[in-house]
Design a protein around this motif. Structure first.
Motif, PDB file in Angstrom:
ATOM      1  N   UNK A  63       0.859  -1.178   0.000  1.00  0.00           N
ATOM      2  CA  UNK A  63       0.000   0.000   0.000  1.00  0.00           C
ATOM      3  C   UNK A  63       0.895   1.227   0.000  1.00  0.00           C
ATOM      4  N   UNK A  64       0.784   2.025  -1.046  1.00  0.00           N
ATOM      5  CA  UNK A  64       1.496   3.296  -1.106  1.00  0.00           C
ATOM      6  C   UNK A  64       0.675   4.338  -0.355  1.00  0.00           C
ATOM      7  N   UNK A  65       1.290   5.029   0.616  1.00  0.00           N
ATOM      8  CA  UNK A  65       0.612   6.055   1.419  1.00  0.00           C
ATOM      9  C   UNK A  65       1.333   7.378   1.235  1.00  0.00           C
ATOM     10  N   UNK A  66       0.573   8.432   0.992  1.00  0.00           N
ATOM     11  CA  UNK A  66       1.141   9.757   0.768  1.00  0.00           C
ATOM     12  C   UNK A  66       0.389  10.758   1.654  1.00  0.00           C
ATOM     13  N   UNK A  67       1.127  11.450   2.521  1.00  0.00           N
ATOM     14  CA  UNK A  67       0.557  12.478   3.400  1.00  0.00           C
ATOM     15  C   UNK A  67       0.823  13.848   2.795  1.00  0.00           C
ATOM     16  N   UNK A  68      -0.208  14.693   2.736  1.00  0.00           N
ATOM     17  CA  UNK A  68      -0.039  15.995   2.091  1.00  0.00           C
ATOM     18  C   UNK A  68      -1.069  16.976   2.624  1.00  0.00           C
ATOM     19  N   UNK A  69      -0.828  18.244   2.349  1.00  0.00           N
ATOM     20  CA  UNK A  69      -1.838  19.258   2.631  1.00  0.00           C
ATOM     21  C   UNK A  69      -2.958  19.115   1.609  1.00  0.00           C
ATOM     22  N   UNK A  70      -4.197  19.515   1.965  1.00  0.00           N
ATOM     23  CA  UNK A  70      -5.307  19.364   1.013  1.00  0.00           C
ATOM     24  C   UNK A  70      -5.042  20.024  -0.334  1.00  0.00           C
ATOM     25  N   UNK A  71      -4.312  21.139  -0.334  1.00  0.00           N
ATOM     26  CA  UNK A  71      -4.039  21.839  -1.592  1.00  0.00           C
ATOM     27  C   UNK A  71      -3.104  21.094  -2.524  1.00  0.00           C
ATOM     28  N   UNK A  72      -2.375  20.100  -2.006  1.00  0.00           N
ATOM     29  CA  UNK A  72      -1.448  19.332  -2.832  1.00  0.00           C
ATOM     30  C   UNK A  72      -2.058  18.045  -3.370  1.00  0.00           C
ATOM     31  N   UNK A  73      -3.322  17.770  -3.025  1.00  0.00           N
ATOM     32  CA  UNK A  73      -3.929  16.486  -3.378  1.00  0.00           C
ATOM     33  C   UNK A  73      -3.948  16.251  -4.885  1.00  0.00           C
ATOM     34  N   UNK A  74      -4.365  17.239  -5.672  1.00  0.00           N
ATOM     35  CA  UNK A  74      -4.497  17.035  -7.120  1.00  0.00           C
ATOM     36  C   UNK A  74      -3.168  16.708  -7.793  1.00  0.00           C
ATOM     37  N   UNK A  75      -2.114  17.527  -7.616  1.00  0.00           N
ATOM     38  CA  UNK A  75      -0.849  17.189  -8.295  1.00  0.00           C
ATOM     39  C   UNK A  75      -0.241  15.874  -7.807  1.00  0.00           C
ATOM     40  N   UNK A  76      -0.407  15.541  -6.521  1.00  0.00           N
ATOM     41  CA  UNK A  76       0.153  14.287  -6.026  1.00  0.00           C
ATOM     42  C   UNK A  76      -0.645  13.081  -6.529  1.00  0.00           C
ATOM     43  N   UNK A  77      -1.940  13.232  -6.671  1.00  0.00           N
ATOM     44  CA  UNK A  77      -2.764  12.156  -7.231  1.00  0.00           C
ATOM     45  C   UNK A  77      -2.308  11.864  -8.674  1.00  0.00           C
ATOM     46  N   UNK A  78      -2.079  12.945  -9.415  1.00  0.00           N
ATOM     47  CA  UNK A  78      -1.597  12.765 -10.794  1.00  0.00           C
ATOM     48  C   UNK A  78      -0.222  12.110 -10.816  1.00  0.00           C
ATOM     49  N   UNK A  79       0.633  12.471  -9.853  1.00  0.00           N
ATOM     50  CA  UNK A  79       1.971  11.886  -9.801  1.00  0.00           C
ATOM     51  C   UNK A  79       1.917  10.389  -9.496  1.00  0.00           C
ATOM     52  N   UNK A  80       0.987   9.982  -8.625  1.00  0.00           N
ATOM     53  CA  UNK A  80       0.845   8.561  -8.304  1.00  0.00           C
ATOM     54  C   UNK A  80       0.459   7.775  -9.548  1.00  0.00           C
ATOM     55  N   UNK A  81      -0.497   8.304 -10.315  1.00  0.00           N
ATOM     56  CA  UNK A  81      -0.899   7.615 -11.556  1.00  0.00           C
ATOM     57  C   UNK A  81       0.263   7.546 -12.547  1.00  0.00           C
ATOM     58  N   UNK A  82       1.071   8.601 -12.594  1.00  0.00           N
ATOM     59  CA  UNK A  82       2.161   8.649 -13.561  1.00  0.00           C
ATOM     60  C   UNK A  82       3.329   7.745 -13.154  1.00  0.00           C
ATOM     61  N   UNK A  83       3.587   7.640 -11.870  1.00  0.00           N
ATOM     62  CA  UNK A  83       4.777   6.938 -11.394  1.00  0.00           C
ATOM     63  C   UNK A  83       4.554   5.456 -11.115  1.00  0.00           C
ATOM     64  N   UNK A  84       3.293   5.042 -10.958  1.00  0.00           N
ATOM     65  CA  UNK A  84       3.006   3.658 -10.585  1.00  0.00           C
ATOM     66  C   UNK A  84       2.048   3.017 -11.590  1.00  0.00           C
ATOM     67  N   UNK A  85       1.679   1.773 -11.300  1.00  0.00           N
ATOM     68  CA  UNK A  85       0.773   1.028 -12.190  1.00  0.00           C
ATOM     69  C   UNK A  85      -0.647   0.969 -11.647  1.00  0.00           C
ATOM     70  N   UNK A  86      -0.958   1.746 -10.610  1.00  0.00           N
ATOM     71  CA  UNK A  86      -2.279   1.661  -9.998  1.00  0.00           C
ATOM     72  C   UNK A  86      -3.377   2.140 -10.945  1.00  0.00           C
ATOM     73  N   UNK A  87      -4.570   1.576 -10.760  1.00  0.00           N
ATOM     74  CA  UNK A  87      -5.741   2.002 -11.538  1.00  0.00           C
ATOM     75  C   UNK A  87      -6.677   2.887 -10.714  1.00  0.00           C
ATOM     76  N   UNK A  88      -6.293   3.182  -9.474  1.00  0.00           N
ATOM     77  CA  UNK A  88      -7.157   4.018  -8.642  1.00  0.00           C
ATOM     78  C   UNK A  88      -6.440   4.495  -7.395  1.00  0.00           C
ATOM     79  N   UNK A  89      -6.878   5.647  -6.891  1.00  0.00           N
ATOM     80  CA  UNK A  89      -6.314   6.244  -5.663  1.00  0.00           C
ATOM     81  C   UNK A  89      -7.467   6.594  -4.738  1.00  0.00           C
ATOM     82  N   UNK A  90      -7.402   6.149  -3.514  1.00  0.00           N
ATOM     83  CA  UNK A  90      -8.395   6.546  -2.517  1.00  0.00           C
ATOM     84  C   UNK A  90      -7.769   7.603  -1.602  1.00  0.00           C
ATOM     85  N   UNK A  91      -8.606   8.307  -0.885  1.00  0.00           N
ATOM     86  CA  UNK A  91      -8.086   9.369  -0.023  1.00  0.00           C
ATOM     87  C   UNK A  91      -8.984   9.552   1.188  1.00  0.00           C
TER      88      UNK A  91
END
Length: 404
Positions: A289-317
């Motif tokens: 399980x990849x876990x990423x802690x961030x401020x609410x304002x960083x959620x969008x760019x980090x969500x995009x980074x997870x999709x770009x850097x990994x093979x996951x088909x979905x991100x929960x938050x």
């Protein structure tokens, strides 16, 4: 919650309290604009640095432009009510003047609507009251308290003749508040007493807070041996929880050699922290399980980074609350080099002191030593420098680190 505490143990006046708030960081331009919104072109506010019994302070000169007029409580209420000042500022200013008007009415035996503010001066009392209410709003103070007020002793000459100290209006306003003489002469003015008793939630000793600023406002007289000042201590209540978000994804098909670069990239993209949790998925497949802690304002760019850097088909938050320690840097001498030590602290006491690993690892390579040996030496040097849990926070602590 940002709170402020008023130290009126040497007395209080409206201009002194306003000067203390300006000294604590309130913006002079905001105060001037608010006063001008109520009484345009009637008052000049000029702060300057002075000393009172050897103590540095800010003195605020409140000057009339000779365009003022005598006013009743009804006049002042109309002037404040019709402005576009923030609702809290208007409400607080009206509450102070209403308290002041009722006290003056009782003292002089006249209806409240007929009270003339000749003794406190309509123009300068408006500047003091509106200025203080604006300064508190500008500083973001949500809770105000004050200690006992020194009111003075002896007698003072007024427009009504010679009166005992505290003057009747101050005595009326002080009902229910702890007071003391504190010295000779008039130490508390009606406007100052009205501001304290109308705006402060309670008369109490200094509340626990993480101190951010101290403001010192000076009176006009410099009394030998007794600083003629009002102090305001500004801070926040304990450790402040912050809103944060955790992004998660279960991944079972990523080459494990890639994970270090994924975590590093997410941290560089603005994550406060990123980590892996080993799990077992359906059909017994090992995964993470990849876990990423961030401020609410960083959620969008980090969500995009997870999709770009990994093979996951979905991100929960999920939303979380975190309570960080205040942090700063100190340095210790180890093997002829200066190594940084990250210091976490609260309420003026060190809670954690940790040598920076990457710097210790570089020094270990340079000296041909085990990293553990360098870390042990750095911890010993930190303890010698009193950089250890339970020790007071040193005054030489460098700039605060980002708070993860």
């Amino acid at each position: 919650m940002r709170r402020a505490w008023i130290d009126a143990s040497a007395g209080v006046a409206g201009d002194m309290l306003l000067a203390a708030l300006l000294d604590a960081g309130a913006r002079l331009e905001a105060v001037r604009a608010a006063v001008a919104a109520v009484i345009p072109d009637e008052v000049r506010l000029t702060p300057r640095q002075v000393t009172r019994a050897g103590l540095r302070a800010t003195h605020l000169q409140v000057e009339s432009t000779d365009r003022h007029h005598p006013r009743t409580w009804d006049d002042i209420r109309e002037l404040i009510s019709r402005t576009t000042l923030p609702g809290r500022v208007r409400g607080d200013a009206l509450a102070v003047f209403e308290r002041l008007a009722h006290a003056e009415a009782r003292v002089h035996g006249v209806p409240v609507a007929q009270v003339h503010f000749h003794e406190v001066g309509a123009w300068d009392s408006i500047a003091d009251v509106v200025g203080v209410c604006t300064a508190l709003h500008d500083l973001g103070v949500s809770e105000l308290s004050a200690g006992p007020v020194a009111v003075g002793s002896g007698r003072v000459r007024t427009a009504h003749g010679e009166l005992p100290v505290p003057v009747p209006a101050v005595a009326e306003l002080a009902a229910g508040w702890r007071i003391l003489a504190g010295g000779e002469g008039e130490l508390a003015t009606p406007t100052g007493m009205a501001l304290v008793t109308a705006l402060a939630r309670e008369c109490a000793e200094l509340p626990p807070m993480r101190l951010e600023a101290t403001g010192i406002g000076a009176g006009g007289r410099d009394v030998p041996g007794r600083p003629n000042v009002v102090r305001v201590l500004l801070g926040v209540e304990g450790d402040q929880p912050e809103d944060a978000i955790v992004l998660e994804a279960n991944i079972d098909d990523l080459d494990p050699r890639i994970w270090p670069t994924v975590l590093t990239s997410l941290l560089e993209a603005g994550a406060a922290d990123a980590w892996l949790v080993p799990i077992v998925m359906k059909k017994g497949r090992p995964a993470h399980t990849l876990c990423v802690l961030a401020s609410p304002g960083q959620a969008d760019p980090l969500r995009s980074a997870i999709f770009r850097l990994t093979t996951t088909l979905g991100v929960r938050e999920r939303a979380v609350r975190k309570t960080p320690l205040e942090r700063g840097w100190a340095h210790v001498d180890v093997l002829g080099a200066r190594l940084p030590v990250k210091v976490g602290h609260r309420d003026g006491v060190i809670v954690q002191a940790t040598p920076e690993f990457e710097d210790a690892a570089r020094l270990a390579v340079q000296e041909g030593l085990a990293v553990r040996a360098v870390l042990d030496a750095a911890l010993a040097a930190a303890r010698t420098a009193r950089l250890a849990p339970g020790e007071p926070v040193p005054s030489h602590l460098e700039e605060t680190c980002s708070r993860h």
